[in-house]
Design an enzyme around this catalytic site. Structure first.
Site, short mmCIF file in Angstrom:
data_model
loop_
_atom_site.label_atom_id
_atom_site.label_comp_id
_atom_site.label_asym_id
_atom_site.label_seq_id
_atom_site.Cartn_x
_atom_site.Cartn_y
_atom_site.Cartn_z
N TYR A 157 0.83 -1.29 0.07
CA TYR A 157 -0.02 0.15 0.09
C TYR A 157 0.70 1.32 0.08
O TYR A 157 0.52 2.26 -0.57
CB TYR A 157 -1.09 -0.12 1.14
CG TYR A 157 -2.05 1.03 1.13
CD1 TYR A 157 -3.00 0.73 0.08
CD2 TYR A 157 -2.34 1.92 1.98
CE1 TYR A 157 -4.08 1.59 -0.12
CE2 TYR A 157 -3.49 2.85 1.95
CZ TYR A 157 -4.30 2.50 0.99
OH TYR A 157 -5.38 3.35 0.89
N LYS A 164 -2.83 8.93 3.01
CA LYS A 164 -3.94 8.55 3.80
C LYS A 164 -3.74 9.15 5.19
O LYS A 164 -4.95 9.76 5.61
CB LYS A 164 -4.64 7.17 3.69
CG LYS A 164 -5.02 6.58 2.47
CD LYS A 164 -6.27 7.48 2.00
CE LYS A 164 -7.11 6.73 0.64
NZ LYS A 164 -8.12 7.33 0.27
N ILE A 193 -12.48 -3.32 -0.74
CA ILE A 193 -13.36 -3.70 -1.59
C ILE A 193 -12.73 -3.77 -2.91
O ILE A 193 -12.07 -2.74 -3.30
CB ILE A 193 -14.54 -2.47 -1.65
CG1 ILE A 193 -15.08 -2.32 -0.11
CG2 ILE A 193 -15.68 -2.89 -2.44
CD1 ILE A 193 -16.03 -1.08 0.16
#
Ligand code: NAP
Length: 257
Positions: A157, A164, A193
């Protein structure tokens, strides 16, 4: 379908296709009667966004790459002309170069670092600044989307986790600035998701498997569950909540080992 958001106006940023989290947020808000505007970042996406928006009568579809100040100004001029006011801003936009979403974080390039921050973090502040005059006196609500990779290490990530973290800190500073005007700012930290953006993260399927086996609810979430929380955050029911990150992740964030 209810009407608790009837007479209210929302701007939804980040619909790429029907799997987008932004689209679930839009449907949840429209179900409560909110009238919506959507952006498309590039001409390539325009037709798809227009097709989806046509499912929600009265919607506007406007161009806006969030890194382009002139396009942001143009978007808000259109909103002022067409809606005259704004009650909700849903920010579901993020981008990092695919090559930075695999391998070692320390290989992140300066340019890749800047792009990820500009699109995924700074854009919230840029959009909020323009939204505030339209939200004045209307108890506006601003919601952005984040991920637990901001607080814990999620392999691959990488730069998005750093962006973030900046986004979540921005939520707190914006909430402090705007609270006296009655405008609330919150983040939803969604579990993984399968969307277009998510497919750019190396090893994404392994993350889904991990959540399904270890999260308290022993399953993954779907985008509609995020949409419902977004609608809650844009409703009167959440009037006492600002500066917060709400987790919609089947409880995964409470786990140690
Ligand atoms: P998505 O459908 O791919 O949505 C991402 C959106 O960001 C796309 O519409 C994309 O447009 C847009 N975007 C990228 N660069 C832009 C720019 N310069 N200007 C305007 N728009 C731009 O993926 P998603 O998963 O729903 O992502 C929505 C948000 O949820 C993101 O903030 C993401 O980090 C967050 N989130 C996702 C997950 C997950 O597992 N899916 C989990 C937690 C949080 P283009 O397609 O044109 O680039």
């Amino acid at each position: 379908m209810g009407d608790s958001l009837a007479g209210k106006y929302g701007l939804i940023l980040g619909v790429a296709n029907k799997r987008s989290i932004a689209w679930s947020c839009a449907r949840a808000l429209a179900d409560q009667g909110m009238r919506l505007a959507f952006n498309y970042a590039t001409e390539r996406l325009r037709g798809g966004v227009e097709e989806l928006a046509a499912e929600l009568p009265g919607s506007l579809v406007l161009p806006c790459d969030v890194t382009d100040a002139a396009q942001i100004d143009g978007l808000f001029e259109s909103l002022k002309r067409e809606f005259g006011a704004l009650d909700a801003l849903v920010h579901a936009v993020a981008f990092a170069r695919r090559e930075e979403l695999a391998g070692d974080f320390f290989d992140t390039s300066r340019e890749g670092y800047m792009i990820a921050h500009e699109v995924s973090a700074y854009s919230l502040t840029a959009m909020t600044r323009r939204a505030v005059p339209l939200m004045e006196g209307r108890s506006g609500s601003i919601v952005t989307l984040t991920y637990i990779g901001s607080e814990r290490v999620i392999p691959n990530y990488n730069i998005m986790g750093i962006a973030k973290a900046a986004l979540e800190a921005s939520v707190r500073y914006l909430a402090h600035d705007l609270g006296p005007r009655g405008i609330r700012v919150n983040a939803v930290s969604a579990g993984p998701i399968r969307t277009l953006s998510a497919s750019g993260v190396a090893g994404f399927s392994n993350i889904l498997d991990e959540i399904a086996s270890r999260a308290p609810l022993r399953r993954n979430i779907d985008a509609d569950e995020v949409g419902d929380v977004c609608a809650f955050l844009c409703s009167h029911a959440s009037r006492g909540i600002t500066g917060s990150t709400l987790y919609v992740d089947a409880g995964y964030h409470i786990m140690g080992v």
